[in-house]
Design a protein around this motif. Sequence first.
Motif, mmCIF file in Angstrom:
data_model
loop_
_atom_site.group_PDB
_atom_site.id
_atom_site.type_symbol
_atom_site.label_atom_id
_atom_site.label_comp_id
_atom_site.label_asym_id
_atom_site.label_seq_id
_atom_site.Cartn_x
_atom_site.Cartn_y
_atom_site.Cartn_z
ATOM 1 N N GLU A 172 -11.830 4.823 -11.211
ATOM 2 C CA GLU A 172 -10.476 4.322 -10.973
ATOM 3 C C GLU A 172 -9.849 3.799 -12.258
ATOM 4 O O GLU A 172 -10.450 3.015 -12.972
ATOM 5 C CB GLU A 172 -10.475 3.182 -9.936
ATOM 6 N N ASP A 173 -8.615 4.240 -12.513
ATOM 7 C CA ASP A 173 -7.791 3.627 -13.550
ATOM 8 C C ASP A 173 -7.112 2.401 -12.934
ATOM 9 O O ASP A 173 -6.815 2.394 -11.743
ATOM 10 C CB ASP A 173 -6.706 4.599 -14.021
ATOM 11 N N GLU A 174 -6.850 1.401 -13.774
ATOM 12 C CA GLU A 174 -6.234 0.160 -13.268
ATOM 13 C C GLU A 174 -5.025 -0.207 -14.115
ATOM 14 O O GLU A 174 -5.105 -0.218 -15.346
ATOM 15 C CB GLU A 174 -7.200 -1.017 -13.444
ATOM 16 N N LEU A 175 -3.956 -0.585 -13.445
ATOM 17 C CA LEU A 175 -2.780 -1.091 -14.165
ATOM 18 C C LEU A 175 -2.661 -2.592 -13.952
ATOM 19 O O LEU A 175 -2.784 -3.083 -12.830
ATOM 20 C CB LEU A 175 -1.510 -0.393 -13.668
ATOM 21 N N VAL A 213 -1.131 -2.341 -4.160
ATOM 22 C CA VAL A 213 -0.482 -3.297 -5.053
ATOM 23 C C VAL A 213 -1.095 -4.647 -4.722
ATOM 24 O O VAL A 213 -1.136 -5.038 -3.550
ATOM 25 C CB VAL A 213 1.031 -3.361 -4.794
ATOM 26 N N PHE A 231 -2.043 -2.447 -9.903
ATOM 27 C CA PHE A 231 -1.905 -1.189 -9.144
ATOM 28 C C PHE A 231 -3.211 -0.457 -9.299
ATOM 29 O O PHE A 231 -3.621 -0.171 -10.439
ATOM 30 C CB PHE A 231 -0.871 -0.250 -9.771
ATOM 31 N N GLU A 232 -3.811 -0.071 -8.233
ATOM 32 C CA GLU A 232 -5.066 0.677 -8.344
ATOM 33 C C GLU A 232 -5.370 1.336 -7.009
ATOM 34 O O GLU A 232 -4.750 1.009 -6.000
ATOM 35 C CB GLU A 232 -6.201 -0.264 -8.779
ATOM 36 N N PRO A 233 -6.308 2.268 -6.995
ATOM 37 C CA PRO A 233 -6.630 2.921 -5.719
ATOM 38 C C PRO A 233 -7.119 1.900 -4.690
ATOM 39 O O PRO A 233 -7.650 0.847 -5.058
ATOM 40 C CB PRO A 233 -7.748 3.893 -6.097
ATOM 41 N N GLU A 242 0.853 -1.188 0.000
ATOM 42 C CA GLU A 242 0.000 0.000 0.000
ATOM 43 C C GLU A 242 0.884 1.232 0.000
ATOM 44 O O GLU A 242 1.878 1.287 0.737
ATOM 45 C CB GLU A 242 -0.866 0.009 1.260
ATOM 46 N N LEU A 243 0.532 2.202 -0.836
ATOM 47 C CA LEU A 243 1.287 3.455 -0.873
ATOM 48 C C LEU A 243 0.445 4.545 -1.491
ATOM 49 O O LEU A 243 -0.258 4.304 -2.468
ATOM 50 C CB LEU A 243 2.605 3.293 -1.642
ATOM 51 N N ASN A 244 0.502 5.719 -0.886
ATOM 52 C CA ASN A 244 -0.163 6.900 -1.432
ATOM 53 C C ASN A 244 -1.647 6.665 -1.738
ATOM 54 O O ASN A 244 -2.168 7.147 -2.742
ATOM 55 C CB ASN A 244 0.560 7.347 -2.722
ATOM 56 N N GLN A 300 -2.941 4.039 -2.756
ATOM 57 C CA GLN A 300 -3.072 3.014 -3.790
ATOM 58 C C GLN A 300 -2.730 1.654 -3.193
ATOM 59 O O GLN A 300 -2.090 1.568 -2.151
ATOM 60 C CB GLN A 300 -2.110 3.300 -4.955
#
Lengths: 116, 116
Positions: A42-45, A25, A91-93, A19-21, A23
Motif C-alpha cells: 500500500e502507498d500512503e498519502l 480517508v 488516504f490509503e487503501p 470511504e471511496l473506491n 480507499q
Amino acid sequence: MSEKLKEIAEHWRPKIVGELNGQEVKLVKFQGEFVWHHHEAEDELFLGISGRFRIEFRERVVDVGPGEFIIVPRGIEHRTVADEEASVLLFEPAAVRNTGNIIDPKLTAPMGDRLD
Amino acid sequence: MSEKLKEIAEHWRPKIVGELNGQEVKLVKFQGEFVWHHHEAEDELFLGISGRFRIEFRERVVDVGPGEFIIVPRGIEHRTVADEEASVLLFEPAAVRNTGNIIDPKLTAPMGDRLD
C-alpha cells in the motif's frame, strides 16, 4: 474537519472519516515518535492539516506542514515524528494496519475505527 | 500545495499532483457553473483548499469551504458551482473524465495533465 479533529484525543490512532473506491480517508494526530515500518502493498498519502511533522526515511527526512502532502510508496521504510502535536489526513487503501509490517504493543492501532 | 496552485491559471482543468494505489490526487480551480454529470463507476472526493464552492445534487446542495470535504458516490448526478474562485483537491481513481458521462466542448478537460 476541525469539528472531527476535536473528537480525537489519542495520538497515533487513525479514525476513518470517509470511504471511496476501496480507499479510506482517515484523520489522525501525531505526537512524539512512531515506529519504523513499511507497508508491503500500500502507498500512503499524508496531508498536513495543522502543526508540523516529519517523515523520516533511512536516507532523508521530509518536513510536512499544513496544506502540504507527501506520498510514501509501498515497501519504503519510514517513521513519522512530531515534536509538537500535528493533525494529519491520511488516504490509503481500506484496512491498512498503521504500523505496517510491525506489531507494536503501544502504537499498533485498532483497524476500522470510525468517526461519524 | 500553494506553490502548485500558482501554476494553475485555467478553471475546471484538473492537474495531477500525485498518484497512489491506482488513484490520483489532483488540484483544480473552480469558478462559475460546471455541467450536470455523473461518474458511472467512480466515487469522487472534493476537499476545499481556499474559497468556497457548492455541490448541487438534484435534491440538495452542499456548501464546501477550506478544510472541508465531501465524497460524491458513483452514479449520483451532481454539478459544482463557485460564485468566486475556489481551489480544490480531488481524490479519485486514475483516468476519470472530469465531466463523467458528458462530453462538453468547453468543460471536458484533457486527461492526464500533470504538475511536477
